[in-house]
Design an enzyme around this catalytic site. Structure first.
Site, mmCIF file in Angstrom:
data_model
loop_
_atom_site.group_PDB
_atom_site.id
_atom_site.type_symbol
_atom_site.label_atom_id
_atom_site.label_comp_id
_atom_site.label_asym_id
_atom_site.label_seq_id
_atom_site.Cartn_x
_atom_site.Cartn_y
_atom_site.Cartn_z
ATOM 1 C CE LYS A 25 35.185 36.794 40.072
ATOM 2 N NZ LYS A 25 36.245 37.159 39.147
ATOM 3 C CG ASN A 26 36.385 33.560 37.763
ATOM 4 O OD1 ASN A 26 36.026 34.751 37.780
ATOM 5 N ND2 ASN A 26 37.278 33.076 38.594
ATOM 6 N NE ARG A 96 43.010 39.143 34.041
ATOM 7 C CZ ARG A 96 44.216 39.620 33.658
ATOM 8 N NH1 ARG A 96 44.529 40.863 33.916
ATOM 9 N NH2 ARG A 96 45.064 38.853 32.998
ATOM 10 C CB CYS A 120 42.347 40.777 42.389
ATOM 11 S SG CYS A 120 40.586 40.690 42.739
ATOM 12 C CG ASP A 310 40.554 31.749 42.093
ATOM 13 O OD1 ASP A 310 40.005 31.484 41.014
ATOM 14 O OD2 ASP A 310 41.490 32.562 42.194
ATOM 15 C CB VAL A 332 48.379 30.149 40.104
ATOM 16 C CG1 VAL A 332 47.624 30.815 38.959
ATOM 17 C CG2 VAL A 332 48.176 28.631 40.086
HETATM 18 C C1 EPZ Z 1 41.314 33.558 35.843
HETATM 19 O O1 EPZ Z 1 42.188 34.676 35.768
HETATM 20 C C2 EPZ Z 1 40.353 33.860 36.985
HETATM 21 N N1 EPZ Z 1 39.655 35.111 36.700
HETATM 22 C C3 EPZ Z 1 41.141 33.999 38.282
HETATM 23 O O2 EPZ Z 1 40.207 34.211 39.342
HETATM 24 C C4 EPZ Z 1 41.886 32.703 38.557
HETATM 25 O O3 EPZ Z 1 42.640 32.840 39.738
HETATM 26 C C5 EPZ Z 1 42.812 32.409 37.362
HETATM 27 O O4 EPZ Z 1 42.023 32.349 36.145
HETATM 28 C C6 EPZ Z 1 43.545 31.096 37.525
HETATM 29 O O5 EPZ Z 1 42.623 30.049 37.665
HETATM 30 C C7 EPZ Z 1 38.652 35.105 35.811
HETATM 31 O O6 EPZ Z 1 38.315 34.090 35.217
HETATM 32 C C8 EPZ Z 1 37.950 36.422 35.602
HETATM 33 P P1 EPZ Z 1 45.470 33.124 34.111
HETATM 34 P P2 EPZ Z 1 43.208 34.831 34.509
HETATM 35 O O7 EPZ Z 1 45.555 33.758 32.781
HETATM 36 O O8 EPZ Z 1 42.569 34.285 33.289
HETATM 37 C C9 EPZ Z 1 50.018 34.404 33.969
HETATM 38 C C10 EPZ Z 1 39.113 35.475 40.961
HETATM 39 O O9 EPZ Z 1 39.325 35.826 42.120
HETATM 40 N N2 EPZ Z 1 49.718 34.971 32.638
HETATM 41 O O10 EPZ Z 1 45.189 31.658 34.211
HETATM 42 O O11 EPZ Z 1 43.679 36.225 34.483
HETATM 43 C C11 EPZ Z 1 49.379 35.243 35.076
HETATM 44 O O12 EPZ Z 1 50.183 36.339 35.379
HETATM 45 C C12 EPZ Z 1 40.225 35.513 39.944
HETATM 46 O O13 EPZ Z 1 37.984 35.108 40.524
HETATM 47 C C13 EPZ Z 1 50.763 35.514 31.894
HETATM 48 O O14 EPZ Z 1 51.920 35.533 32.318
HETATM 49 O O15 EPZ Z 1 44.377 33.866 35.005
HETATM 50 C C14 EPZ Z 1 49.284 34.259 36.203
HETATM 51 O O16 EPZ Z 1 50.527 34.166 36.866
HETATM 52 C C15 EPZ Z 1 41.551 35.859 40.575
HETATM 53 N N3 EPZ Z 1 50.479 36.051 30.680
HETATM 54 C C16 EPZ Z 1 49.007 32.931 35.490
HETATM 55 O O17 EPZ Z 1 49.393 33.123 34.123
HETATM 56 C C17 EPZ Z 1 49.200 36.048 30.160
HETATM 57 O O18 EPZ Z 1 48.998 36.540 29.032
HETATM 58 C C18 EPZ Z 1 47.563 32.502 35.544
HETATM 59 O O19 EPZ Z 1 46.798 33.497 34.926
HETATM 60 C C19 EPZ Z 1 48.167 35.481 30.936
HETATM 61 C C20 EPZ Z 1 48.450 34.947 32.167
#
Ligand code: EPZ
Length: 445
Positions: A25-26, A96, A120, A310, A332
């Site tokens: 999916k991701n 997202r 989520c 995840d 995370v």
């Molecule tokens: C992706 O989310 C995945 N989703 C998530 O999977 C996954 O858990 C995550 O990456 C980490 O591996 C998709 O790919 C659709 P991040 P993403 O930006 O890109 C902070 C699932 O169940 N952050 O790496 O949104 C954020 O708050 C989902 O498939 C900021 O602060 O994750 C978090 O604490 C759940 N500011 C951390 O970084 C920003 O601008 C990681 O987020 C962006 C992120």
């Protein structure tokens, strides 16, 4: 969103058999967005038939791109019919994807408007890194009541960006911005998850010039145009880990097809460390089973190649059946243990704390987030009624119900079906007594 159905699961039996992983999916939804950067159509294969793909397809068609499902697992995306850059709120749900469209459309349009992003409820899900990246490339971003508008008065220019945290999404935004920007970009502290490397491969195949380095720096030479590509979506390592946990928790034996073992990385080591067994059957097929009594573990989730956040939820179900005290430190997301409290109805004994129970760098240290969990085991599970709070917790509940003796009911399955597709036939074929029932019928029973 079908919230009028629930799963009814008769637990207590070992889950045995084989299952094919869907496409990741991701990566799938990011590949769909990358196709908009090309000047000709792209063909994506092994695309999972799940809600998140439908939402992303709706977003692409809402800007005029042509999205055709060629068969159950292939999408043809023609970006040449893209006609607008005002992205409406999708009817089919939220994910997202919108924030990624802000950057992907900005090369071809001087102004792009997207609705507020979904995903989520496992934390703030901030997007400040994405917005800052767009500004660093020369865009102007404003927040509106409905979402965000990005503008540019000239072509985006390559730049050097240091991400405050190796954010998967922000790295994808920087890739979409850099590949068609004028000149050179250096993205430091980038995410390097397998899905990111796949996106880099897809962009390279489209004609992008991207250099990876031994660390977390990505060097990009902007090009003037990209072409459409044929790209296969890699197997979903999160699905694979979930089926592995289901096999081990139920004392079963499951062979998972369609996943690259290297993308499971440290999961395989933690799995064996607590008493899970693995066997590489053939390319892309791994057999998972239980190898004796389960032992506790101390786990800290982290960015790749650390233990993926995840994987934490299905793995925690295993730890409830391990003999001893386990600890999980979620570094995370700040609020990803909500599901554990609900598992007490099944019989799980867990305790959450705001302390960092581990030495890994953590942004939530001394903050008021319950982001560490203590899990006691083994606790015999009894059937219960549960409502899924988020996608990955949903699979943990399936595993809990499969272990619990008796008939459990799981509502909130729309979360699951957004990320795992219709999993009932796939799980039922592995001796899991699961059926999808209308909630009214359930209430009447
Ligand atoms: C992706 O989310 C995945 N989703 C998530 O999977 C996954 O858990 C995550 O990456 C980490 O591996 C998709 O790919 C659709 P991040 P993403 O930006 O890109 C902070 C699932 O169940 N952050 O790496 O949104 C954020 O708050 C989902 O498939 C900021 O602060 O994750 C978090 O604490 C759940 N500011 C951390 O970084 C920003 O601008 C990681 O987020 C962006 C992120």
């Amino acid at each position: 969103m079908n919230n009028s159905y629930a799963y009814r699961i008769e637990g207590g039996y070992p889950v045995m058999g084989e299952i094919a992983c869907l496409g990741a999916k991701n990566f799938a939804i990011k590949a769909m967005i990358a196709a908009l950067l090309g000047e000709s159509p792209s063909l994506l294969t092994n695309v999972p038939a799940i809600g998140d793909v439908d939402i992303t397809a709706e977003l692409l068609t809402s800007v005029g791109a042509t999205v055709e499902r060629i068969d159950n697992m292939s999408l043809r995306i023609d970006p040449t019919t893209t006609s607008t850059s005002i992205v409406p709120v999708p009817h089919s749900g939220s994910n997202r994807a919108p924030i990624l469209l802000l950057s992907a459309l900005l090369h071809h349009f001087e102004s792009v408007a997207v609705p507020v992003v979904g995903g989520c409820k496992i934390g703030a899900r901030a997007i400040d890194f994405h917005l800052e990246a767009i500004r660093e490339f020369g865009g102007v971003v404003d927040e509106t009541d409905e979402g965000y508008v990005a503008r540019r008065v000239r072509p985006l220019k390559g730049t050097a960006i240091e991400l405050p945290y190796p954010s998967v999404g922000a790295t994808e935004t920087c890739l979409y911005l850099g590949v068609l920007a004028e000149g050179r970009s250096v993205i430091s502290n980038a995410a390097i998850e397998p899905e990111i490397m796949e996106l880099i491969t897809m962009l390279r195949a489209m004609g992008a010039i991207i250099f990876t380095t031994p660390g977390r720096d990505l060097h990009i030479e902007g090009v003037r145009r990209l072409k459409g590509v044929h790209m296969e979506v890699l197997g979903d390592r999160i699905e694979a880990a979930s089926w592995a946990c289901l096999a081990c928790a139920s004392n079963g034996d499951v062979t998972v097809h369609g996943v690259r073992p290297e993308t499971l990385g440290n999961f395989l080591s933690y799995y064996q460390q607590i008493g899970g067994g693995i066997e590489l059957k053939s390319v892309g097929s791994i057999r998972f089973f239980r190898n004796g009594e389960l032992r506790p573990a101390v786990i800290e989730t982290d960015v790749y190649p650390g233990f993926s956040t995840d994987w934490q939820q299905p793995f925690a179900m295993l730890l409830t059946q391990a003999h001893g005290v386990s600890i999980v430190h979620e570094t995370v997301y700040e609020n990803r243990f909500g599901y554990l409290k609900d598992l007490s109805v099944l019989g799980a004994h867990t305790q959450l704390t705001t302390h960092c129970l581990g030495g890994a760098a953590c942004r939530f240290r001394d903050k008021n987030y319950e982001h560490s969990a203590i899990i006691l085991g083994p606790t015999p599970f009894k059937a219960a009624s549960l409502t899924i709070p988020d996608l990955r917790a949903g699979l943990a509940y399936i595993i809990g119900a499969a272990v619990a003796r008796g008939t459990s009911h799981i509502a909130g399955i729309e979360y699951l079906e957004r990320g795992y597709g219709d999993i009932v036939p796939r799980l039922a074929s592995m001796n899991l007594q699961i059926e999808r029932v209308k909630i009214e019928a359930e209430r009447g029973m």
